[in-house]
Design an enzyme around this catalytic site. Structure first.
Site, PDB file in Angstrom:
ATOM      1  CG  HIS A 170       4.262   4.197   8.452  1.00  0.00           C
ATOM      2  ND1 HIS A 170       4.390   5.104   7.420  1.00  0.00           N
ATOM      3  CD2 HIS A 170       3.806   3.043   7.886  1.00  0.00           C
ATOM      4  CE1 HIS A 170       4.032   4.522   6.297  1.00  0.00           C
ATOM      5  NE2 HIS A 170       3.669   3.277   6.547  1.00  0.00           N
ATOM      6  CE  LYS A 179      26.784  -4.594  -6.309  1.00  0.00           C
ATOM      7  NZ  LYS A 179      27.075  -3.784  -7.521  1.00  0.00           N
ATOM      8  NE  ARG A 238       7.526   0.663   4.801  1.00  0.00           N
ATOM      9  CZ  ARG A 238       6.274   0.215   4.750  1.00  0.00           C
ATOM     10  NH1 ARG A 238       6.025  -1.033   4.387  1.00  0.00           N
ATOM     11  NH2 ARG A 238       5.276   1.007   5.050  1.00  0.00           N
ATOM     12  NE  ARG A 244      -1.689  -2.194   3.005  1.00  0.00           N
ATOM     13  CZ  ARG A 244      -1.518  -3.487   2.672  1.00  0.00           C
ATOM     14  NH1 ARG A 244      -2.319  -4.033   1.784  1.00  0.00           N
ATOM     15  NH2 ARG A 244      -0.575  -4.200   3.247  1.00  0.00           N
ATOM     16  CB  THR A 245       3.594   2.502   2.170  1.00  0.00           C
ATOM     17  OG1 THR A 245       2.864   2.240   3.369  1.00  0.00           O
ATOM     18  CG2 THR A 245       4.342   3.817   2.327  1.00  0.00           C
TER      19      THR A 245
END
Length: 401
Positions: A226, A177, A198, A147-148
């Site tokens: 959030h 890496k 995120r 959703r986000t």
């Protein structure tokens, strides 16, 4: 209350527009072609200067009393111009990014919600908007998201912008890496105008913001915060319940690891006479920093083990899933916490008629599917509101009010 300035005389002559204020004895001159951009009102100037008039489409301008026509010149007396909110005036957004819920005061929240309503109109009635044409958004997601990420990408595209995306940056980017977050941000900002990120570590968004020279939006940082979810949650509560002052909210589920409930608690503290109930298994109780913050702001809160009792009192039952990914190898602790509090038809029976069930999603079994058909199940409407809030934030951060 909107402030206002009272003008004693305004005159229009050919291509100039002069205003003289009563209280300051100052004169202001405007070119008529730029008048709309210079006056803090929603107004139009007629093209016929043989009889020039100010016309309004709302109550932003109060004027009248007398006018006198002298060939190509008009004089009017007692003109009162009311200032309108900042979000209508094309001003720069005062925040450089969206990192944590504490950034927002109540006035800013109200203004963002007004812009979100405008974005809803654009999404429904004005497809093909070009507000963000020429802008490029990069999405860096080190944790899974549906959703986000998709709502941010949809928001950008619906406003005419473009998107660069990486869905699993933890495995499929140079982070695998060993590249530092700071180096990644310095690189990606060279390709984009705004970064939505995120991350799996709490505090990562602050690190990114300290490094970047472009806006950073925190789309979730581990068990930290959030903030855009909290914004859409509060927006949803206002739309569903009709108010934000004087509400009772039950936060249920994984309150220790749930970044959504942490950010929501911070925002609810902006409103008056709010009470929050914490309902969770003992192993995932709300952390003391949130409780201490609420207490410092005078917000009443209470811990309870009785979901039915809390649901009967609340305007909002905000359910969350128990987050297995936060338990590491302690699957036994996850199984102990999972399934203890479930919103089902029995919970609906004790809830008030106006109350709603919300959930940041995804859900597992903490809300039964049979609840979906009840009009008080607001979680899919809540997810849709995420689009409008994120459209608003992208617009504000990139082009201003």
């Amino acid at each position: 209350m909107a402030s206002s300035t009272l003008f004693s005389m305004c005159s229009s002559k050919k291509e100039s527009f002069d205003i003289k204020a009563i209280n300051s004895n100052k004169e202001f001159k405007f070119n008529t072609s730029n008048l709309l951009n210079r006056l803090p009102v929603k107004a139009m100037l007629s093209s016929d200067f043989m009889n020039p008039r100010l016309l309004t489409n709302d109550n932003s301008l109060k004027w009248g009393q007398s006018e006198r026509l002298l060939r190509n010149r008009m004089q009017c007396h007692a003109v009162e111009v009311e200032k309108v909110p900042a979000y209508t005036m094309g001003k720069k957004f005062h925040l450089d990014g969206v990192i944590e819920a504490q950034q927002f005061d109540r006035e800013t929240l109200n203004d963002i919600f007004e812009v979100a309503k405008e974005m809803e109109t654009i999404e429904k009635k004005s497809p093909g908007s070009q507000i963000l044409k020429g802008y490029l958004m990069a999405t860096l997601f080190y944790e899974p998201s549906t959703r986000t990420r998709l709502s941010f990408e949809s928001a950008m595209k619906r406003l005419g912008g473009e998107v660069l995306t990486t869905e699993n940056a933890r495995e499929f980017s140079s982070a695998a890496k060993g590249e530092t977050l700071e180096d990644t941000i310095r690189t990606v900002e060279g390709y984009s105008d705004i970064i939505v990120m995120r991350h799996f570590e709490s505090g990562a968004a602050k690190r990114a913001a300290a490094t970047a020279g472009i806006p950073i939006i925190n789309a979730g940082d581990g068990p930290g915060q959030h903030p855009t979810q909290a914004l859409l949650d509060v927006y949803t509560i206002e739309r569903e319940i009709g108010k934000l002052d004087g509400i009772k909210v039950g936060l249920v589920g994984d309150l220790a690891n749930g970044r959504t409930v942490r950010s929501l608690a911070y925002l609810l503290a902006k409103y008056l006479d709010v009470k929050i109930y914490f309902v969770s298994p003992g192993i995932v109780k709300m952390k003391d920093d949130i409780k201490d913050y609420l207490t410092s702001k005078g917000v009443k809160w209470e811990e309870s083990s009785d979901l039915m009792e809390v649901a009967s009192k609340c305007d909002v039952v905000y359910q969350t899933r128990i987050q297995r990914e936060r338990f590491g190898e302690r699957i036994d602790l996850y199984e102990e916490a999972r399934g203890k509090y479930i919103v089902d038809k029995d919970v609906l029976k004790v809830m008030q008629k106006h109350a709603v069930v919300m959930h940041p999603l995804p859900r597992l079994d903490e809300i039964t599917v049979e609840v979906d058909a009840d009009p008080r199940a607001a979680y899919f409407r809540q997810a849709k509101n995420g689009l409008y809030i994120r459209m608003a934030l992208l617009k504000l951060l990139l082009v201003g009010w």
